[in-house]
Write a protein that holds these residues in place. Structure first.
Motif, mmCIF file in Angstrom:
data_model
loop_
_atom_site.group_PDB
_atom_site.id
_atom_site.type_symbol
_atom_site.label_atom_id
_atom_site.label_comp_id
_atom_site.label_asym_id
_atom_site.label_seq_id
_atom_site.Cartn_x
_atom_site.Cartn_y
_atom_site.Cartn_z
ATOM 1 N N ARG A 122 -1.099 -3.528 13.825
ATOM 2 C CA ARG A 122 -1.814 -2.250 13.940
ATOM 3 C C ARG A 122 -3.006 -2.368 14.884
ATOM 4 O O ARG A 122 -3.311 -1.432 15.623
ATOM 5 N N ARG A 123 -3.689 -3.507 14.824
ATOM 6 C CA ARG A 123 -4.848 -3.712 15.699
ATOM 7 C C ARG A 123 -4.432 -4.200 17.088
ATOM 8 O O ARG A 123 -5.275 -4.363 17.958
ATOM 9 N N GLN A 124 -3.136 -4.456 17.280
ATOM 10 C CA GLN A 124 -2.612 -4.943 18.554
ATOM 11 C C GLN A 124 -3.325 -6.228 18.985
ATOM 12 O O GLN A 124 -3.703 -6.412 20.136
ATOM 13 N N VAL A 125 -3.486 -7.122 18.008
ATOM 14 C CA VAL A 125 -4.188 -8.383 18.260
ATOM 15 C C VAL A 125 -3.276 -9.392 18.940
ATOM 16 O O VAL A 125 -3.687 -10.092 19.877
ATOM 17 N N VAL A 126 -2.033 -9.491 18.484
ATOM 18 C CA VAL A 126 -1.077 -10.465 19.007
ATOM 19 C C VAL A 126 0.322 -9.865 18.935
ATOM 20 O O VAL A 126 0.547 -8.846 18.277
ATOM 21 N N ASP A 127 1.249 -10.512 19.619
ATOM 22 C CA ASP A 127 2.675 -10.262 19.406
ATOM 23 C C ASP A 127 3.146 -11.277 18.373
ATOM 24 O O ASP A 127 2.688 -12.426 18.373
ATOM 25 N N LEU A 128 4.062 -10.870 17.519
ATOM 26 C CA LEU A 128 4.435 -11.718 16.386
ATOM 27 C C LEU A 128 5.933 -11.914 16.270
ATOM 28 O O LEU A 128 6.721 -10.993 16.521
ATOM 29 N N THR A 129 6.311 -13.124 15.839
ATOM 30 C CA THR A 129 7.665 -13.406 15.360
ATOM 31 C C THR A 129 7.549 -13.964 13.954
ATOM 32 O O THR A 129 6.780 -14.900 13.712
ATOM 33 N N LEU A 130 8.280 -13.389 13.013
ATOM 34 C CA LEU A 130 8.320 -13.867 11.632
ATOM 35 C C LEU A 130 9.651 -14.569 11.402
ATOM 36 O O LEU A 130 10.711 -14.044 11.780
ATOM 37 N N LEU A 131 9.593 -15.746 10.785
ATOM 38 C CA LEU A 131 10.808 -16.508 10.500
ATOM 39 C C LEU A 131 11.181 -16.380 9.029
ATOM 40 O O LEU A 131 10.321 -16.253 8.163
ATOM 41 N N GLY A 132 12.491 -16.458 8.774
ATOM 42 C CA GLY A 132 13.002 -16.357 7.414
ATOM 43 C C GLY A 132 14.125 -15.346 7.360
ATOM 44 O O GLY A 132 14.491 -14.737 8.377
ATOM 45 N N SER A 133 14.670 -15.154 6.174
ATOM 46 C CA SER A 133 15.726 -14.162 5.996
ATOM 47 C C SER A 133 15.215 -12.793 6.428
ATOM 48 O O SER A 133 14.242 -12.277 5.871
ATOM 49 N N VAL A 134 15.847 -12.219 7.433
ATOM 50 C CA VAL A 134 15.404 -10.918 7.956
ATOM 51 C C VAL A 134 15.473 -9.864 6.865
ATOM 52 O O VAL A 134 14.571 -9.025 6.720
ATOM 53 N N GLU A 135 16.527 -9.910 6.070
ATOM 54 C CA GLU A 135 16.670 -8.945 4.974
ATOM 55 C C GLU A 135 15.525 -9.085 3.974
ATOM 56 O O GLU A 135 14.946 -8.095 3.524
ATOM 57 N N ILE B 268 12.528 -10.408 4.553
ATOM 58 C CA ILE B 268 11.270 -9.999 5.192
ATOM 59 C C ILE B 268 11.121 -8.484 5.113
ATOM 60 O O ILE B 268 10.063 -7.958 4.740
ATOM 61 N N ARG B 269 12.193 -7.784 5.441
ATOM 62 C CA ARG B 269 12.136 -6.314 5.402
ATOM 63 C C ARG B 269 11.956 -5.806 3.981
ATOM 64 O O ARG B 269 11.242 -4.827 3.746
ATOM 65 N N ARG B 270 12.606 -6.484 3.027
ATOM 66 C CA ARG B 270 12.461 -6.083 1.629
ATOM 67 C C ARG B 270 11.020 -6.305 1.152
ATOM 68 O O ARG B 270 10.454 -5.474 0.440
ATOM 69 N N THR B 271 10.417 -7.404 1.575
ATOM 70 C CA THR B 271 9.023 -7.666 1.211
ATOM 71 C C THR B 271 8.098 -6.636 1.839
ATOM 72 O O THR B 271 7.169 -6.144 1.189
ATOM 73 N N ALA B 272 8.345 -6.307 3.102
ATOM 74 C CA ALA B 272 7.531 -5.283 3.769
ATOM 75 C C ALA B 272 7.644 -3.952 3.047
ATOM 76 O O ALA B 272 6.645 -3.238 2.850
ATOM 77 N N SER B 273 8.854 -3.618 2.633
ATOM 78 C CA SER B 273 9.065 -2.381 1.880
ATOM 79 C C SER B 273 8.342 -2.436 0.546
ATOM 80 O O SER B 273 7.716 -1.463 0.113
ATOM 81 N N ALA B 274 8.373 -3.602 -0.099
ATOM 82 C CA ALA B 274 7.750 -3.743 -1.411
ATOM 83 C C ALA B 274 6.250 -3.535 -1.353
ATOM 84 O O ALA B 274 5.654 -2.948 -2.261
ATOM 85 N N VAL B 275 5.618 -4.016 -0.279
ATOM 86 C CA VAL B 275 4.160 -3.883 -0.180
ATOM 87 C C VAL B 275 3.760 -2.695 0.689
ATOM 88 O O VAL B 275 2.576 -2.478 0.940
ATOM 89 N N GLY B 276 4.747 -1.919 1.139
ATOM 90 C CA GLY B 276 4.461 -0.663 1.822
ATOM 91 C C GLY B 276 3.862 -0.800 3.203
ATOM 92 O O GLY B 276 2.956 -0.046 3.560
ATOM 93 N N VAL B 277 4.344 -1.770 4.011
ATOM 94 C CA VAL B 277 3.802 -1.930 5.355
ATOM 95 C C VAL B 277 4.911 -1.810 6.393
ATOM 96 O O VAL B 277 6.101 -1.927 6.084
ATOM 97 N N ASP B 278 4.486 -1.584 7.644
ATOM 98 C CA ASP B 278 5.414 -1.388 8.745
ATOM 99 C C ASP B 278 5.395 -2.617 9.649
ATOM 100 O O ASP B 278 4.360 -2.971 10.198
ATOM 101 N N LEU B 279 6.549 -3.271 9.795
ATOM 102 C CA LEU B 279 6.664 -4.442 10.666
ATOM 103 C C LEU B 279 7.568 -4.160 11.866
ATOM 104 O O LEU B 279 8.114 -5.090 12.467
ATOM 105 N N SER B 280 7.722 -2.891 12.217
ATOM 106 C CA SER B 280 8.651 -2.557 13.294
ATOM 107 C C SER B 280 8.226 -3.151 14.634
ATOM 108 O O SER B 280 9.043 -3.302 15.534
ATOM 109 N N GLY B 281 6.945 -3.502 14.776
ATOM 110 C CA GLY B 281 6.487 -4.088 16.032
ATOM 111 C C GLY B 281 6.695 -5.577 16.136
ATOM 112 O O GLY B 281 6.401 -6.175 17.178
#
Length: 708
Positions: free
Chosen positions: A403-416, A418-431
């Motif tokens: 959101r602050r456009q501080v860095v570009d990011l790659t997250l490692l792990g099960s993509v499904e 990661i998305r489920r965790t993002a949904s659980a905590v209500g955040v957007d990781l589309s970037g």
């Protein structure tokens, strides 16, 4: 104060101009430069004023946030014809505050209520009375491009006609598709003009705000967060199949408490990828779900959707929800990140500061240091990999960084996952990009990484089959991304040990030329300065040569983060007063540092009090350039260093950022397994700054030393 403070008056030209967002951006900007910013409101809604609370809490202002009158007091005084008395009271209240500040942000009235027709004239007069330059905020929502540009010109003329010094005009909430055209029309105008696009999220109330407003009772918190913006709400009056077809993302579902089908359906929809994620469920009518449903909820404690209840009926509940306005509060971390990201992206902050002629204080507070980190990282964005992509704290931190456009990011792990965790905590990781090292999609990359690993470790007997297996580990995969240039740095350790995090770096990233040892420092942010403590995490019992290495690496790290290195080699003895193996080792290390690098002052052995306190230093080492003014503290062993940094952190309420690893060819940093989201954000920013320095000055020898 001997000189009056800089004062900036923020005034909205129309209602709903988004003045709060601009106020937050200005406070953030000022707080990076000085540590005695003040915040003043001529008229507020009292101590409960949400913007007063936001500024006071976020910037730890205490008595440096105040107001002159409440709305009710001003209305009563105007009705009695006491207009001049109002202005006199505002001047008195402002001057009381200004005595302790070098800059004051004055946030004007809100263009609402019975005084709205007179608001512009009123704010202009207050600004003149307080000797403040004005930043005017114009609402660009719902206007044509020409109308928005004309509004800016008319505002500038009107302020000039009032005799007001105008520093900038901010055109806020401009439709995104019109931003470039508006900028082109106003490119050469004066005063400085900034154009900020509309962002719907800032106008949405959070679920927490709705629940607080309705005094709702928690039924089931799950793993969800209430700090999520509610896009809209729907009353679930239809059957479950029809309701599911009509759920939109981030909606609040309102349903009678005796509709268990709606409740169970909403919970199930958050677990499924086939429906959008609702923000939460609000049960009306004061009806508690049946015992069987409550038992089901208890057994689904991990279901990521909040469920709350209110005593009012469905109609009254929906009416009350519709009346909750979206504001930025001290707890609205997601909104704050969005607002600051918009401000920093679309406002020329250096030019704006030049308008105010604001100079930076010599003091550095923790807040200022952290903001500088973010600012430096944003200025030249780097790509950071986070191997622990499924950890909730990592996910939350990633969302804030994006959101602050501080860095570009790659997250490692099960993509499904990661998305489920993002949904659980209500955040957007589309970037962010996401990679599962074990997936078929990453097979080609994993094989390339394995080949590189074999090449780096063939002297240890590494073969391809084993290398492919090793590269399935997220720490190895992430480190290899950095090693091969697919990422600029890595941050890990929230869910892994320090050894697991840094072992791959020892194996193939290796140390920089001239550095034999990887070590670490903590950046200790005290009330008025930042110190460097090393080594507090890596080398248990360093030799004299290792201590010298730690000192030189720590001095370089200090320089990287704008700290002038003045190095104290610590011991229980100062100068020549003590003898013994431990003291002699520090004495020898100091001699090595002086021989290898005479570019910075170094003293040792020296006790901590003599190194940091000018009075003690003058008594114990009167001729020393280091005593009493050290900024870099090198501890004789890990036991001393680790305990000291924690003692200072807790007893002095210092912010400890780290450990920051140093000496590697590429930046890899470790997190504590007890880290908070803020710790992750800071460490990622530090890693990005290190990556900027590495790319500006690439290592001469990419192989370095093999630490394994």
């Amino acid at each position: 104060m001997s000189t009056p403070p800089t004062s900036v008056y923020l005034a909205a030209v129309q209602p709903q101009a988004g003045k709060s967002m601009v106020a937050l951006g200005l406070m953030e900007l000022f707080s990076r430069r000085v540590d005695d910013v003040g915040y003043f409101r001529p008229v507020a809604s009292g101590e409960a004023d949400h913007r007063m609370a936001l500024m006071r809490d976020r910037y730890q202002l205490g008595d440096r946030a105040t107001y002159a009158y409440t709305d009710e007091q001003v209305d009563a005084m105007l009705a009695e014809g006491r207009r001049d008395e109002i202005f006199k009271g505002m001047i008195a209240a402002y001057r009381d505050l200004a005595e302790s500040c070098s800059i004051v942000l004055i946030e004007g009235t809100d263009q609402t209520g019975s005084r709205s027709a007179l608001e512009f004239d009123f704010n202009a007069k207050v600004a003149n009375h307080l000797g403040a330059s004005v930043v005017a905020v114009v609402n660009g929502s719902g206007q044509t491009t020409d109308d928005i540009a004309e509004s800016a010109e008319v505002t500038a003329q009107a302020l000039d006609g009032e005799g007001v010094a105008t520093s900038a005009i901010v055109l806020n909430r401009v439709p995104p598709e019109q931003v470039d055209a508006v900028r082109d029309l106003l490119a050469d105008t004066s005063p400085l003009t900034a154009v900020i696009p509309e962002h719907q999220r800032l106008g949405m109330p959070t679920l927490a705000e709705i629940l607080d407003s309705l005094d709702a009772t928690e039924i089931h918190a799950g793993r969800g967060t209430t700090d999520v913006e509610v896009s809209s709400f729907k009353v679930a009056a239809m059957s479950l199949p029809n309701m599911l077809d009509r759920i939109d993302a981030a909606e609040l579902i309102i349903a009678p408490g005796d509709r268990p089908d709606v409740l169970v359906g909403a919970l199930a929809s958050r677990l499924a990828d086939t429906y959008p994620d609702a923000a939460g469920v609000l049960l009306s009518g004061g009806i508690t779900p049946a015992p069987q449903i409550m038992k089901l909820l208890e057994g689904l404690g991990g279901v990521p959707i909040p469920v709350y209840a209110v005593p009012t009926d469905t109609y009254e509940t929906a009416k009350a929800v519709s009346n909750v306005a979206g504001v930025i509060t001290a707890t609205s971390e997601r909104k704050i990140a969005t607002a600051l990201g918009l401000f920093e992206e679309h406002v020329d902050t250096e030019e704006l500061l030049a308008q105010f002629e604001l100079t930076r204080s010599d003091r550095v507070t923790p807040l200022m240091f952290e903001y500088d980190l973010i600012e430096r990282a944003r200025a030249d964005r780097r790509h950071i990999v986070l191997p622990e992509g499924t950890d909730e704290r990592i996910v939350k931190a990633a969302a804030l960084l994006l959101r602050r456009q501080v860095v570009d990011l790659t997250l490692l792990g099960s993509v499904e996952e990661i998305r489920r965790t993002a949904s659980a905590v209500g955040v957007d990781l589309s970037g962010a990009s996401m990679i599962d090292p074990d997936s078929e999609a990453a097979e080609e990359t994993r094989e390339r990484y394995a080949q590189a690993y074999v090449e780096a470790r063939k002297h240890k007997g590494m073969v391809l089959d084993r290398a492919l297996e090793v590269m399935g580990d997220v720490s190895y995969f992430g480190t290899m991304m950095v090693h091969l240039g697919d990422a600029d740095g890595m941050v890990s350790g929230a869910a892994h040990t320090t050894a697991h995090t840094i072992r791959p770096s020892f194996e193939f990233v290796r140390t920089r030329p001239g550095v034999e040892n990887v070590s670490s420092v903590f950046l200790m942010c005290l009330a008025d300065r930042v110190l460097v403590y090393g080594d507090c995490a890596i080398i248990p019992n360093p030799t004299a040569e290792q201590l010298a290495d730690i000192a030189m690496s720590s001095a370089q790290t200090a320089r990287t983060f704008g700290i002038d290195p003045v190095v104290a080699m610590l011991s229980y003895s100062t100068g020549g007063s003590g003898a013994g193996e431990d003291v002699d080792r520090v004495r020898q290390a100091t001699k090595l540092v002086k021989e290898r690098n005479p570019d910075f002052p170094v003293e040792g052995p020296i006790q901590y009090d003599a190194a940091i306190d000018a009075g003690v230093g003058q008594k114990k080492l009167p001729d020393s350039d280091v005593a009493g003014r050290a900024t870099v503290f090198v501890f004789p062993d890990l036991n001393t260093g680790n305990n000291t940094y924690k003692a200072v952190q807790r007893s002095a309420r210092a912010v400890a950022i780290g450990p920051v690893l140093q000496g590697l060819n590429k930046p890899v940093n470790d997190l504590s397994r007890g880290c908070l989201v803020a710790d992750i954000v800071n460490t990622v920013a530090i890693t990005a700054v290190q990556a900027q320095m590495e790319l500006a000055q690439p290592p001469e020898n990419p192989t370095g030393s093999d630490a394994s």
